[in-house]
Design an enzyme around this catalytic site. Structure first.
Site, PDB file in Angstrom:
ATOM      1  N   SER A 140       0.852  -1.185   0.000  1.00 31.03           N
ATOM      2  CA  SER A 140       0.000   0.000   0.000  1.00 31.03           C
ATOM      3  C   SER A 140       0.889   1.236   0.000  1.00 31.03           C
ATOM      4  O   SER A 140       1.736   1.383  -0.880  1.00 31.03           O
ATOM      5  CB  SER A 140      -0.951  -0.024   1.199  1.00 31.03           C
ATOM      6  OG  SER A 140      -1.869   1.046   1.138  1.00 31.03           O
ATOM      7  N   THR A 141       0.750   2.111   0.995  1.00 28.35           N
ATOM      8  CA  THR A 141       1.524   3.353   1.025  1.00 28.35           C
ATOM      9  C   THR A 141       3.027   3.072   1.018  1.00 28.35           C
ATOM     10  O   THR A 141       3.524   2.329   1.859  1.00 28.35           O
ATOM     11  CB  THR A 141       1.164   4.166   2.275  1.00 28.35           C
ATOM     12  OG1 THR A 141      -0.255   4.313   2.339  1.00 28.35           O
ATOM     13  CG2 THR A 141       1.826   5.535   2.235  1.00 28.35           C
ATOM     14  N   HIS A 166      -2.447  -1.129  -3.534  1.00 30.29           N
ATOM     15  CA  HIS A 166      -3.610  -0.263  -3.350  1.00 30.29           C
ATOM     16  C   HIS A 166      -3.453   0.981  -4.213  1.00 30.29           C
ATOM     17  O   HIS A 166      -2.588   1.815  -3.966  1.00 30.29           O
ATOM     18  CB  HIS A 166      -3.755   0.146  -1.883  1.00 30.29           C
ATOM     19  CG  HIS A 166      -4.045  -1.002  -0.964  1.00 30.29           C
ATOM     20  ND1 HIS A 166      -3.888  -0.917   0.390  1.00 30.29           N
ATOM     21  CD2 HIS A 166      -4.489  -2.259  -1.219  1.00 30.29           C
ATOM     22  CE1 HIS A 166      -4.220  -2.074   0.948  1.00 30.29           C
ATOM     23  NE2 HIS A 166      -4.574  -2.902  -0.010  1.00 30.29           N
ATOM     24  N   MET A 201      -0.222   1.131   5.027  1.00 33.93           N
ATOM     25  CA  MET A 201      -1.060   1.406   6.182  1.00 33.93           C
ATOM     26  C   MET A 201      -2.124   0.320   6.349  1.00 33.93           C
ATOM     27  O   MET A 201      -2.548  -0.296   5.383  1.00 33.93           O
ATOM     28  CB  MET A 201      -1.748   2.755   6.029  1.00 33.93           C
ATOM     29  CG  MET A 201      -0.789   3.939   5.989  1.00 33.93           C
ATOM     30  SD  MET A 201      -1.667   5.492   5.719  1.00 33.93           S
ATOM     31  CE  MET A 201      -0.291   6.632   5.610  1.00 33.93           C
ATOM     32  N   ASP A 228      -4.399  -4.979   5.840  1.00 29.76           N
ATOM     33  CA  ASP A 228      -4.670  -5.836   4.689  1.00 29.76           C
ATOM     34  C   ASP A 228      -3.488  -6.770   4.453  1.00 29.76           C
ATOM     35  O   ASP A 228      -2.333  -6.354   4.488  1.00 29.76           O
ATOM     36  CB  ASP A 228      -4.925  -4.973   3.454  1.00 29.76           C
ATOM     37  CG  ASP A 228      -5.463  -5.769   2.275  1.00 29.76           C
ATOM     38  OD1 ASP A 228      -5.952  -6.889   2.488  1.00 29.76           O
ATOM     39  OD2 ASP A 228      -5.405  -5.260   1.134  1.00 29.76           O
TER      40      ASP A 228
END
Length: 339
Positions: free
Chosen positions: A161-162, A188, A277, A280
């Site tokens: 993600s991030t 993401h 973050m 998941d």
């Protein structure tokens, strides 16, 4: 604690909309605005913000060029503001050090509420980043392999993600040539941006990287990126896409991919969770472990945000905690191929 934000956008209308939307979110405060890069540099020195939102498409010095100047002079996190027309530059900005991006809607007047929700979701995640990065602690049990690395791998799944685009580019760039297993990736990212991201990875990777489509046959030696706004699973050597409900507030979700791959590849699957973050990936990694697969998590030191890997480590579903360089070496070992 309030996060003080500097908004940089050449549109007075967009600056006003952003100020109004962010003002409605607890914990966030627009401390200043700027209409171009020169004003931004001045306001950074004047206000020393905690976070900068930076428009991609600006006259003169664009967002990517401005980002590079900012990153060369300070460590203030930068979040890009992007439309689909600037998707290629957005991917370059993420690679250059932007922590994330917020997608501008095509019709802000009629999509104001959804835009506000997007801002709130991304900003609140950023607001909670410190807690996520510091809560999990790695103990000896979590950082020492509990079993030997596999030597007959049939597939690799990666979730991020991030901070993920930069980490994924590094991982994919350093894979050995001649890999004969499929690689499945969930990053993401909104619809419209994943195709550009797949193309960027394809340009630097020794394996073919493509955005997946529903029903696509799975082939060894190729990497498949889940398209934005679609969950991706794998079954009977074919890609399956769906728009089932979001989980953890995201679609695509890492958990869906990991869980399906665990059923398809069993104890010959490698699962990797990178910076990001939230949580998941943890449930999917649990299924990979239950089915005999092997799991890696990116370490705290090399993660931009330690939420996803930290949560997986805390839940004891990780065999090895590694930095990006160590991960590359490990994948080279277990996947084979030619250096």
């Amino acid at each position: 604690m309030e996060i003080n934000i500097l908004l940089v956008d050449d549109s007075a209308f967009m600056r006003q909309i952003l100020k109004e939307k962010i003002a409605e979110i607890d914990g966030l405060n627009v401390i200043a605005t700027a209409r171009n890069s020169q004003e931004a540099f001045q306001k950074i020195k004047q206000f020393n913000p905690d976070l900068i939102t930076l428009d991609i498409e600006m006259p003169g010095m664009n967002g990517l060029e401005t980002l590079k100047v900012i990153k060369a002079s300070c460590d203030i996190p930068v979040m890009m503001m992007s439309s689909l027309s600037g998707k290629e530059i957005t991917i370059e900005a993420l690679e250059a050090g932007a922590i994330d991006f917020i997608e501008k809607p095509a019709d802000i007047r009629n999509q104001g509420e959804s835009f506000k929700k997007q801002i709130e979701f991304v900003m609140k995640q950023f607001f909670n980043r410190t807690q996520e990065m510091t809560a999990p602690r790695i103990n000896d049990e979590g950082s020492i392999p509990a079993k030997s690395r596999p030597n007959a791998v049939r597939a690799l799944v990666i979730g991020a993600s991030t901070g993920g685009p930069r980490a994924l580019l590094q991982v994919m760039k350093n894979l050995p040539e001649g890999i004969n297993v499929p690689i499945f990736i969930v990053q993401h990212m909104p619809k419209g941006f994943t195709a550009s991201f797949a193309q960027r990875m394809d340009a630097v990777s020794p394996v073919k990287v493509i955005e997946a489509y529903d029903g696509m046959p799975v082939e060894g030696g190729k990497a498949y990126v889940a398209p934005g706004d679609y969950h991706m699973t794998v079954k009977n050597r074919r890609i399956q896409l769906s728009q089932a409900d979001k989980i953890h507030g995201v679609r695509p979700a890492v958990d869906h991919l990991f869980s399906s791959a665990a059923e398809s590849y069993g104890n010959r699957l490698i699962g990797v969770v990178l910076t990001g973050m939230g949580k998941d990936g943890t449930e999917g990694l649990k299924k990979i472990k239950t089915n005999g697969g092997y799991t890696f998590a990116q370490d705290k030191e090399s993660s931009l945000v330690f939420g996803m890997p930290g949560n997986a480590i805390q839940n004891k579903v990780i065999d090895e905690v590694v930095n990006l360089e160590e991960l590359t070496d490990a994948l080279n070992q277990v996947l084979g191929g030619r250096k």
